[in-house]
Write an enzyme that holds these catalytic residues in place. Structure first.
Site, PDB file in Angstrom:
ATOM      1  N   GLU A  49     -38.880  66.890 -19.876  1.00  0.00           N
ATOM      2  CA  GLU A  49     -39.350  66.190 -18.677  1.00  0.00           C
ATOM      3  C   GLU A  49     -40.157  64.942 -19.010  1.00  0.00           C
ATOM      4  O   GLU A  49     -40.168  63.983 -18.255  1.00  0.00           O
ATOM      5  CB  GLU A  49     -40.170  67.137 -17.800  1.00  0.00           C
ATOM      6  CG  GLU A  49     -39.349  68.239 -17.132  1.00  0.00           C
ATOM      7  CD  GLU A  49     -39.281  69.512 -17.957  1.00  0.00           C
ATOM      8  OE1 GLU A  49     -39.605  69.464 -19.170  1.00  0.00           O
ATOM      9  OE2 GLU A  49     -38.911  70.565 -17.395  1.00  0.00           O
ATOM     10  N   PHE A 111     -45.521  82.843 -10.945  1.00  0.00           N
ATOM     11  CA  PHE A 111     -44.761  82.400 -12.118  1.00  0.00           C
ATOM     12  C   PHE A 111     -44.433  80.908 -12.002  1.00  0.00           C
ATOM     13  O   PHE A 111     -44.004  80.435 -10.960  1.00  0.00           O
ATOM     14  CB  PHE A 111     -43.453  83.204 -12.221  1.00  0.00           C
ATOM     15  CG  PHE A 111     -42.591  82.759 -13.369  1.00  0.00           C
ATOM     16  CD1 PHE A 111     -43.034  82.895 -14.686  1.00  0.00           C
ATOM     17  CD2 PHE A 111     -41.341  82.193 -13.136  1.00  0.00           C
ATOM     18  CE1 PHE A 111     -42.237  82.474 -15.743  1.00  0.00           C
ATOM     19  CE2 PHE A 111     -40.554  81.769 -14.195  1.00  0.00           C
ATOM     20  CZ  PHE A 111     -41.004  81.907 -15.500  1.00  0.00           C
ATOM     21  N   GLN A 112     -44.658  80.183 -13.080  1.00  0.00           N
ATOM     22  CA  GLN A 112     -44.442  78.736 -13.146  1.00  0.00           C
ATOM     23  C   GLN A 112     -45.186  77.974 -12.049  1.00  0.00           C
ATOM     24  O   GLN A 112     -44.690  76.992 -11.512  1.00  0.00           O
ATOM     25  CB  GLN A 112     -42.947  78.389 -13.126  1.00  0.00           C
ATOM     26  CG  GLN A 112     -42.247  78.823 -14.420  1.00  0.00           C
ATOM     27  CD  GLN A 112     -40.883  78.191 -14.613  1.00  0.00           C
ATOM     28  OE1 GLN A 112     -40.187  77.883 -13.651  1.00  0.00           O
ATOM     29  NE2 GLN A 112     -40.496  77.996 -15.865  1.00  0.00           N
ATOM     30  N   LYS A 161     -40.838  75.695  -2.824  1.00  0.00           N
ATOM     31  CA  LYS A 161     -39.477  76.199  -2.738  1.00  0.00           C
ATOM     32  C   LYS A 161     -39.069  76.563  -1.308  1.00  0.00           C
ATOM     33  O   LYS A 161     -37.949  76.294  -0.888  1.00  0.00           O
ATOM     34  CB  LYS A 161     -39.348  77.428  -3.651  1.00  0.00           C
ATOM     35  CG  LYS A 161     -37.923  77.895  -3.805  1.00  0.00           C
ATOM     36  CD  LYS A 161     -37.803  78.927  -4.919  1.00  0.00           C
ATOM     37  CE  LYS A 161     -36.325  79.268  -5.128  1.00  0.00           C
ATOM     38  NZ  LYS A 161     -36.137  80.230  -6.216  1.00  0.00           N
ATOM     39  N   MET A 469     -50.505  52.565 -37.915  1.00  0.00           N
ATOM     40  CA  MET A 469     -51.682  51.914 -37.343  1.00  0.00           C
ATOM     41  C   MET A 469     -52.943  52.700 -37.671  1.00  0.00           C
ATOM     42  O   MET A 469     -53.993  52.122 -37.961  1.00  0.00           O
ATOM     43  CB  MET A 469     -51.518  51.741 -35.828  1.00  0.00           C
ATOM     44  CG  MET A 469     -52.593  50.884 -35.197  1.00  0.00           C
ATOM     45  SD  MET A 469     -52.694  49.226 -35.916  1.00  0.00           S
ATOM     46  CE  MET A 469     -51.700  48.277 -34.758  1.00  0.00           C
TER      47      MET A 469
END
Lengths: 565, 192
Positions: A49, A111-112, A161, A469
């Protein structure tokens, strides 16, 4: 119609071309409807993602349109956080749609589940949690409007959802009504006239141009004004390309790793005309001693940027393109002959340069060869670190939106997915992704996505087997204790890595191999070509203003360690 | 040579305009500010406003929120102390929020402020009259009473509330609840 279908039809109504997404439980209905109704936009299945968020940024920066991301709840949402923060810092218009657990479970540690709106609050321009399917279409409309207008930025829309499963009539709103959302498009006429008078009086004026000039499509009118008035131009990292760097009025980039002559011009100017720039600490160094003689005109759409770091004598709050367009007829050729001669003398006194007589391969040489090959026509996307500064110094950008990088947040791993987004947005342009070995690994998984879509991205890896760097700072300021920056034991074989991701892999280890590798890479037309350039690790980016130091304390050439004892 | 001597006229002008100290003896201007914010009465709007202050490390002395005559609009009164320049900048950033309709720093204007205080104090038959006398002087009311405690209601400027609490201290305060300040710009300035 289901909420999921309303969502897809809203994106179509908004004219979305590409969505970078990854499915999951909370958004499964959206993906199901996508297969059924086949919306007009292209969905690109990213492999992480974060890559999706950076791809949307790259798309937005290359095209000037709004980038779109679609991910699931919980980890899907948190994985986009870095991309959202990056877009917030660099004013990139993206809309991130995140799935959410059903409304009745929110706050129950489902969940999630995560508090996406809470987590992203301080890094978004605005966000919406859609709790009712009847608000869905208008939330989408508002999100794109807010992301695109004013000072652009990321907007998050959280989609529970049950809202996606619920049914209602679909009607895409024609107008947005946001009474609290105001931005000033038109700068005050009096201020514009005052700016013109200040320019006419100045003897040593200098344009200081930032990303806002690019965002507002103000580059062309800026170029006309600078040439008409004979005013030299320096740009920030994000301003690169807003003014052609091959013009004699250009002094290149200013700031920590800007050119010596740009910083000299700033320190001696009597007027700075800041255009869509925000006086960032990497530009100013020690604020107090920066531009000590200059009156400042600041053109910016964001009133909260005015006098934030440095007091501004004349502030024009409004769209840069509009302000410059109205300023243009008021500006007369300035009497800057002596000033331009001085600037030219500084250019000759201390030009950008690097050693190349020992026959070893250096990043600067690779970038110069790439510049000659692309002739300023390619879109160059860079990551964060030494290669980024060398690319800014040596590529010579000629057009707006041909230089894309992560500036404000400084996100390693930004480059390749952003290049992929740019390639989706600008299929007729050559896109060159330039990163270091450390940053490339951070989102290398997207290579196979670009390969699957046949994107012929030219992928340059400047490999010095070090976090270069950080190594440079360790060498200069931390007594050469190279703590955890040596990657030689952990770097993969980049050629094999490219091949394993269905890309072409090439390698050059000496200067005489560089042109051949570039030629071979440009011959590939159906997939990314990954070019690994094995450069020496000791090379450092100069000039350099040490962090927090005054611009007058610039290090212009490599110093022996003794100089710091 | 002090740093002051090395500043260019332009640098001194900038510092003055930003309210920054110039000479070695000077300090940045720091004051208490009362900021009124009108905002959408929607989820998260309040958080965004508070976030802007906390992200800059400002301690909020008090925050009050309530509906206005329009139910979709809330009014917040924020009291905080900080450098004038930074507060002005935070105010501009508040204005940038999509849900914020109006921001006003009342401390730069003539304003009225009120705070409400509920105070529970224990009493005996010996000090009951004295307590009620004091309450009367402060224009307070008794809102609850038991055999050994009384609860007072007092409204007024914060200074008055502080003075009242000071008076009550010696009687044994059981509990205090203060509303935080609400404030409003004065409509007319007399004698201006």
């Amino acid at each position: 119609m289901s909420g999921a279908e309303i969502f897809l039809r809203s994106l179509d109504a908004e004219g979305v071309e590409v969505v970078f997404g990854h499915p999951g439980g909370a958004v499964i209905k959206i993906y199901d409807e996508m297969a059924r109704i086949k919306p007009n936009f292209k969905h690109v299945l990213v492999r992480h993602e974060q890559g999706g968020a950076h791809a949307a940024e790259g798309y937005a920066k290359a095209t000037g349109k709004v980038g779109t991301v679609l991910v699931t709840s919980g980890p899907g949402a948190t994985n986009t956080v870095t991309g959202i923060a990056d877009a917030y810092m660099d004013s990139v218009p993206i809309v991130v749609f995140t799935g959410q657990v059903p409304t009745q479970l929110i706050g129950n540690d489902a969940f999630q589940e995560c508090d996406t709106i809470g987590i992203t609050r301080s890094i978004t321009k605005h966000s919406y949690l859609v709790r009712d399917v009847r608000d869905l279409a208008s939330a989408v409309k508002k999100a794109y409007h807010i992301a695109r207008t004013g000072r652009p930025g990321p907007v998050v829309v959280d989609l529970p959802k049950d809202v996606l499963l619920a049914e209602t009539e679909f009607e895409y709103p024609k107008e947005v009504n946001l009474r609290g959302y105001r931005f000033k498009d038109k700068g005050d006429e009096a201020k514009i006239q005052r700016a013109a008078a200040m320019i006419a009086e100045a003897e040593k004026p200098l344009f200081y141009v930032g990303g806002g000039a690019v965002n507002s499509n103000g580059a062309d009118v800026l170029t006309r004004i600078a040439r008409k008035a004979r005013i030299p131009v320096t740009t920030t990292l994000h301003g690169l390309g807003a003014f052609p760097e091959n013009d004699e009025l250009s002094v290149g980039m200013l700031g920590m790793h800007g050119t010596w002559y740009a910083n000299m011009a700033v320190q001696n100017a009597d007027l700075l005309i800041a255009v869509g720039a925000r006086f960032d600490d990497r530009v100013t160094g020690k604020l107090e001693s920066w531009a000590p003689h200059a009156k400042i005109i600041h053109i910016d759409i964001d009133p909260s940027s005015i006098s934030k770091n440095v007091y501004v004598d004349c502030a024009i709050v409004g769209d840069v393109l509009d302000a410059l367009t109205r300023l243009e007829p008021l500006v007369e050729p300035c009497n800057t002959g002596e000033w331009l001669e001085q600037v030219q003398a500084w250019k000759e006194e201390c030009p950008l340069m690097y050693d190349h007589e020992d026959g070893r391969l250096r990043a600067q040489y690779v970038l110069e060869r790439l510049r000659r090959h692309t002739k300023g026509e390619a879109i160059v996307v860079t990551d964060v670190g030494q290669h980024q500064m060398w690319a800014a110094q040596y590529f010579q950008f000629l057009h707006a939106r041909t230089h894309i990088t992560s500036g404000g947040l400084g996100t390693m791993g930004f480059c390749f997915p952003a290049a992929m987004g740019a390639a989706f947005g600008m299929p007729d342009k050559t896109v060159v992704s330039v990163s270091g070995d450390g940053g490339f690994i951070m989102n290398a998984q997207e290579l196979c996505v670009a390969a699957a879509h046949g994107l012929p991205i030219k992928v340059v890896i400047i490999n010095n087997n070090f976090l270069g760097m950080v190594r440079q700072w360790q060498e200069l300021f931390h007594e050469e204790r190279f703590s955890h920056t040596d990657l030689s034991d952990t770097n993969p074989d980049f050629v094999k890595l490219a091949e394993a991701h269905h890309c072409v892999g090439l390698r050059a280890e000496t200067p005489d191999q560089v042109d051949e590798v570039i030629r071979k890479a440009w011959a590939v037309t159906d997939r990314p070509a990954v070019m690994e350039f094995r450069v020496i690790k000791e090379e450092m980016v100069f000039p350099m203003v040490p962090a927090g130091a005054s611009t007058n304390e610039m290090i212009t050439k490599r110093l022996t360690p003794d100089a710091f004892v | 040579m002090s740093e002051h001597d090395t500043l260019t006229p332009q640098q001194i002008l900038r510092k003055k305009a930003q309210g920054e100290p110039i000479g070695p003896g000077e300090k940045a201007h720091s004051h208490r500010h009362i900021i009124a914010v009108l905002l959408e009465n929607s989820i998260g709007a309040l958080n965004r406003v508070i976030n802007l202050f906390s992200a800059r490390g400002f301690n909020l002395e008090s925050v009050t929120v309530g509906e206005t005559d329009e139910t979709s609009v809330s009014r917040m009164t924020i009291v905080t102390t900080g450098e004038d320049r930074i507060i002005a900048q935070v105010s501009r950033q508040l204005n940038r929020l999509v849900d914020v309709l109006e921001v006003e720093d009342l401390t730069s204007e003539e304003y009225v402020e009120r705070e409400l205080c509920l105070l529970k104090v224990s009493y005996t038959s010996d000090n009951r009259v004295e307590l009620l006398d004091t309450l009367k002087i402060f224009n307070g009311k008794v809102v609850d009473i038991t055999t050994d405690t009384m609860t007072f209601e007092l409204a007024g400027p914060t200074k008055k509330i502080n003075a009242f609490i000071g008076m009550m201290n010696r009687y044994g305060i059981e509990e205090i609840a203060r509303s935080g300040r609400v404030a409003m710009k004065r409509a007319l300035l007399f004698g201006d």
